[in-house]
Design an enzyme around this catalytic site. Structure first.
Site, PDB file in Angstrom:
ATOM      1  N   GLY A  87       0.830  -1.209   0.000  1.00 26.52           N
ATOM      2  CA  GLY A  87       0.000   0.000   0.000  1.00 26.52           C
ATOM      3  C   GLY A  87       0.856   1.247   0.000  1.00 26.52           C
ATOM      4  N   TYR A  88       1.423   1.588  -1.152  1.00 18.50           N
ATOM      5  CA  TYR A  88       2.222   2.808  -1.282  1.00 18.50           C
ATOM      6  C   TYR A  88       1.423   3.890  -2.029  1.00 18.50           C
ATOM      7  CZ  TYR A  88       6.897   1.053   0.191  1.00 18.50           C
ATOM      8  OH  TYR A  88       7.982   0.597   0.891  1.00 18.50           O
ATOM      9  N   GLU A 104      12.414  -3.872  -4.271  1.00 20.72           N
ATOM     10  CA  GLU A 104      11.360  -4.050  -5.284  1.00 20.72           C
ATOM     11  C   GLU A 104      11.957  -3.829  -6.681  1.00 20.72           C
ATOM     12  OE1 GLU A 104       8.063  -1.331  -4.935  1.00 20.72           O
ATOM     13  OE2 GLU A 104       6.937  -2.333  -6.521  1.00 20.72           O
TER      14      GLU A 104
HETATM   15  C1  LIG Z   1       1.251  -2.991 -13.094  1.00 19.06           C
HETATM   16  C2  LIG Z   1       1.362  -2.060 -11.944  1.00 19.06           C
HETATM   17  C3  LIG Z   1       1.366  -2.547 -10.637  1.00 19.06           C
HETATM   18  C4  LIG Z   1       1.451  -1.655  -9.560  1.00 19.06           C
HETATM   19  N1  LIG Z   1       1.419  -2.172  -8.288  1.00 19.06           N
HETATM   20  C5  LIG Z   1       1.452  -1.331  -7.230  1.00 19.06           C
HETATM   21  C6  LIG Z   1       1.323  -1.846  -5.891  1.00 19.06           C
HETATM   22  O1  LIG Z   1       1.189  -3.048  -5.671  1.00 19.06           O
HETATM   23  N2  LIG Z   1       1.323  -0.966  -4.871  1.00 19.06           N
HETATM   24  C7  LIG Z   1       1.474   0.371  -5.047  1.00 19.06           C
HETATM   25  O2  LIG Z   1       1.492   1.100  -4.075  1.00 19.06           O
HETATM   26  N3  LIG Z   1       1.592   0.904  -6.304  1.00 19.06           N
HETATM   27  C8  LIG Z   1       1.559   0.067  -7.389  1.00 19.06           C
HETATM   28  N4  LIG Z   1       1.656   0.588  -8.677  1.00 19.06           N
HETATM   29  C9  LIG Z   1       1.696   2.040  -8.854  1.00 19.06           C
HETATM   30  C10 LIG Z   1       3.024   2.616  -9.334  1.00 19.06           C
HETATM   31  O3  LIG Z   1       3.986   2.590  -8.320  1.00 19.06           O
HETATM   32  C11 LIG Z   1       2.738   4.033  -9.830  1.00 19.06           C
HETATM   33  O4  LIG Z   1       1.880   3.924 -10.946  1.00 19.06           O
HETATM   34  C12 LIG Z   1       4.013   4.769 -10.234  1.00 19.06           C
HETATM   35  O5  LIG Z   1       4.796   5.049  -9.119  1.00 19.06           O
HETATM   36  C13 LIG Z   1       3.696   6.083 -11.009  1.00 19.06           C
HETATM   37  O6  LIG Z   1       2.805   6.870 -10.299  1.00 19.06           O
HETATM   38  P1  LIG Z   1       1.493   7.460 -11.005  1.00 19.06           P
HETATM   39  O7  LIG Z   1       0.805   6.325 -11.675  1.00 19.06           O
HETATM   40  O8  LIG Z   1       0.748   8.228  -9.989  1.00 19.06           O
HETATM   41  O9  LIG Z   1       2.026   8.410 -12.161  1.00 19.06           O
HETATM   42  P2  LIG Z   1       2.503   9.931 -12.004  1.00 19.06           P
HETATM   43  O10 LIG Z   1       3.412  10.045 -10.834  1.00 19.06           O
HETATM   44  O11 LIG Z   1       1.299  10.801 -12.034  1.00 19.06           O
HETATM   45  O12 LIG Z   1       3.340  10.127 -13.323  1.00 19.06           O
HETATM   46  C14 LIG Z   1       2.743  10.428 -14.600  1.00 19.06           C
HETATM   47  C15 LIG Z   1       3.844  10.621 -15.617  1.00 19.06           C
HETATM   48  O13 LIG Z   1       4.658  11.745 -15.242  1.00 19.06           O
HETATM   49  C16 LIG Z   1       6.030  11.370 -15.182  1.00 19.06           C
HETATM   50  N5  LIG Z   1       6.692  12.053 -14.061  1.00 19.06           N
HETATM   51  C17 LIG Z   1       6.220  12.254 -12.815  1.00 19.06           C
HETATM   52  N6  LIG Z   1       7.115  12.905 -12.056  1.00 19.06           N
HETATM   53  C18 LIG Z   1       8.188  13.140 -12.851  1.00 19.06           C
HETATM   54  C19 LIG Z   1       9.457  13.764 -12.648  1.00 19.06           C
HETATM   55  N7  LIG Z   1       9.791  14.293 -11.468  1.00 19.06           N
HETATM   56  N8  LIG Z   1      10.324  13.802 -13.696  1.00 19.06           N
HETATM   57  C20 LIG Z   1      10.005  13.260 -14.913  1.00 19.06           C
HETATM   58  N9  LIG Z   1       8.809  12.644 -15.149  1.00 19.06           N
HETATM   59  C21 LIG Z   1       7.924  12.579 -14.147  1.00 19.06           C
HETATM   60  C22 LIG Z   1       6.016   9.860 -14.904  1.00 19.06           C
HETATM   61  O14 LIG Z   1       7.213   9.257 -15.360  1.00 19.06           O
HETATM   62  C23 LIG Z   1       4.798   9.419 -15.713  1.00 19.06           C
HETATM   63  O15 LIG Z   1       5.152   9.223 -17.064  1.00 19.06           O
HETATM   64  C24 LIG Z   1       1.564  -0.270  -9.779  1.00 19.06           C
HETATM   65  C25 LIG Z   1       1.575   0.218 -11.100  1.00 19.06           C
HETATM   66  C26 LIG Z   1       1.473  -0.649 -12.166  1.00 19.06           C
HETATM   67  C27 LIG Z   1       1.463  -0.097 -13.563  1.00 19.06           C
END
Ligand SMILES: Cc1cc2nc3c(=O)[nH]c(=O)nc-3n(C[C@H](O)[C@H](O)[C@H](O)COP(=O)(O)OP(=O)(O)OC[C@H]3O[C@@H](n4cnc5c(N)ncnc54)[C@H](O)[C@@H]3O)c2cc1C
Length: 387
Positions: free
Chosen positions: A132-133, A253
């Site tokens: 749950g992150y 991870e």
């Molecule tokens: C298959 C899958 C499984 C997952 N499983 C888990 C899980 O079990 N538990 C959990 O907690 N999370 C999980 N996640 C979530 C994952 O950790 C997040 O989707 C990821 O950290 C990106 O966050 P966001 O989706 O909010 O995108 P955002 O942070 O909104 O990013 C959107 C876009 O902006 C870009 N971006 C954002 N900030 C910057 C920056 N500073 N510089 C350059 N580019 C940037 C990103 O690269 C991306 O392209 C999972 C995701 C997927 C796809």
């Protein structure tokens, strides 16, 4: 014979006797992967036996200490076990976020009580964990999370944390028994107000809602916490210092996810043989890069296990491994032509190529996006100005 040769011979003999023939076949679908936990239904007797014998020997986690359910092996011996399993095509007996993520964090930050309680359960595959992150407003900017845990003193029900908020993209939350969860325990500082909490997903107030993935399956969820009561001692590390635990776990991870770059071993050129010479050249170039990644991965794993790797190197490996895996899947689709797009028949194993291709798109998002990994490499490894 050196000591390690003797160990290899013993391992080979033991695996020969104990690994069921059915567990030496390649994974065909998610159902072939044993995740364990309270609600796990074993696919076959062989799957159950394989987990039992490996857990009894401590080889679901060969390099964890014996006291915590591990095999107590040296890193060198653990590599031998991995190699000997690969030699006979043995499946991993247990897939587990407990093993790849929470376990290392507990070994470093957990109290002795927490280690002896949780680690053996993880090693035996008795409890399935989810992570749950991420939250709707906190993905790449993870420290912006808002799920709140309030310390409540309750003379009748016992002192506890009262958790309220929402997580998103929680992989397998609907199947998991417990969650390791980042919560805000103070608003004073962004990173400084986060704590790392463990709780049972069956606790009243926890609910999940599946989200459909582009590949057709639904492995992850929105997860809601509504006045969830969590015993005070289920915190790992110190209150408001959970960010250190969270970052350490993320390293593990990313190391785990980077393994996707290895693609189960074997040359892509040997597996797919398109007629088009240009595509064949692309596949050959891919195979060369895959071999280079494999060499880099072996070096990194040895350094990481010996705690000698640069703390930011999992970001480098995660970026390289996941981009490589996406490229592999693109090439498999290109080589398969229109047949590869087929979705449902047994002939194409229920569209495995197309589903794997679509699933691979998430590799460079989960565990932190490729852009974020590049930022980390630029800042902490390359020390680029302005990064
Ligand atoms: C298959 C899958 C499984 C997952 N499983 C888990 C899980 O079990 N538990 C959990 O907690 N999370 C999980 N996640 C979530 C994952 O950790 C997040 O989707 C990821 O950290 C990106 O966050 P966001 O989706 O909010 O995108 P955002 O942070 O909104 O990013 C959107 C876009 O902006 C870009 N971006 C954002 N900030 C910057 C920056 N500073 N510089 C350059 N580019 C940037 C990103 O690269 C991306 O392209 C999972 C995701 C997927 C796809």
């Amino acid at each position: 014979m050196t000591e390690i040769d003797t160990f290899r011979a013993e391992t080979r003999a033991w695996l020969e006797v104990n690994c069921p023939a059915e567990m030496r076949a390649p994974i065909r679908s998610e159902a072939d992967m044993c995740w364990g936990g309270r609600n796990w239904t074993f696919q076959s007797d062989a799957q159950r036996r394989w987990l039992e014998v490996m857990a009894t020997r401590g080889w679901t986690v060969p390099d964890w200490p014996r006291d915590y359910g591990g095999g107590g092996l040296t890193p060198e011996q653990a590599i031998v076990v991995k190699e000997e399993m690969a030699r006979i095509g043995a499946r991993q007996p247990l897939y587990s976020f407990g093993i790849s993520m929470l376990g290392p964090a507990l070994l470093k930050f957990g109290t002795e009580e927490q280690k002896t309680h949780y680690l053996p359960q993880i090693a035996r595959g008795e409890i399935r964990w989810c992570q749950g992150y991420s939250e709707p407003g906190a993905g790449s900017d993870l420290a912006g999370l808002q799920t709140k845990a309030e310390a409540v003193s309750d003379p009748v029900g016992g002192d506890h944390w009262l958790v309220n908020g929402q997580k998103v993209w929680t992989s397998y939350a609907d199947k998991a028994d417990w969650i390791f969860c980042l919560v805000r325990t103070s608003g004073e500082s962004k990173q400084g107000g986060i704590s790392f909490l463990l709780f049972d997903m069956a606790t009243p107030g926890v609910s999940t809602k599946p989200i459909l993935l582009i590949s057709g399956s639904s492995p992850f969820c929105e997860t809601f916490f509504d006045d969830v009561k969590v015993p005070r001692d289920q915190i790992v590390g110190e209150v408001n210092k959970g960010w250190d635990v969270a970052k350490y776990l993320l390293g593990h991870e990313r190391e785990m996810i980077s393994g996707m770059g290895l693609g189960g071993g074997g040359s892509l050129g040997a597996a797919v043989k398109p007629g088009d010479p240009l595509l064949r050249a692309e596949i050959a170039a891919f195979d060369v890069d895959a071999l280079a990644f494999q060499a880099m991965s072996e070096r990194f794993t040895a350094l990481w296990k010996a705690s000698e790797a640069h703390p930011a190197s999992p970001s480098m490996m995660k970026y390289a491994g996941t981009e490589l895996n996406k490229r592999r899947n693109e090439l498999v689709m290109a080589a398969g032509g229109s047949d590869a797009l087929e979705w449902d028949s047994e002939r194409t194993r229920k569209g495995k190529a197309a589903r794997d291709w679509l699933r691979s798109k998430g590799n460079s998002i989960e565990g932190g996006t490729s852009e974020v990994q590049l930022n980390i490499v630029a800042k902490h490894i390359l020390r680029l100005p302005g990064a």
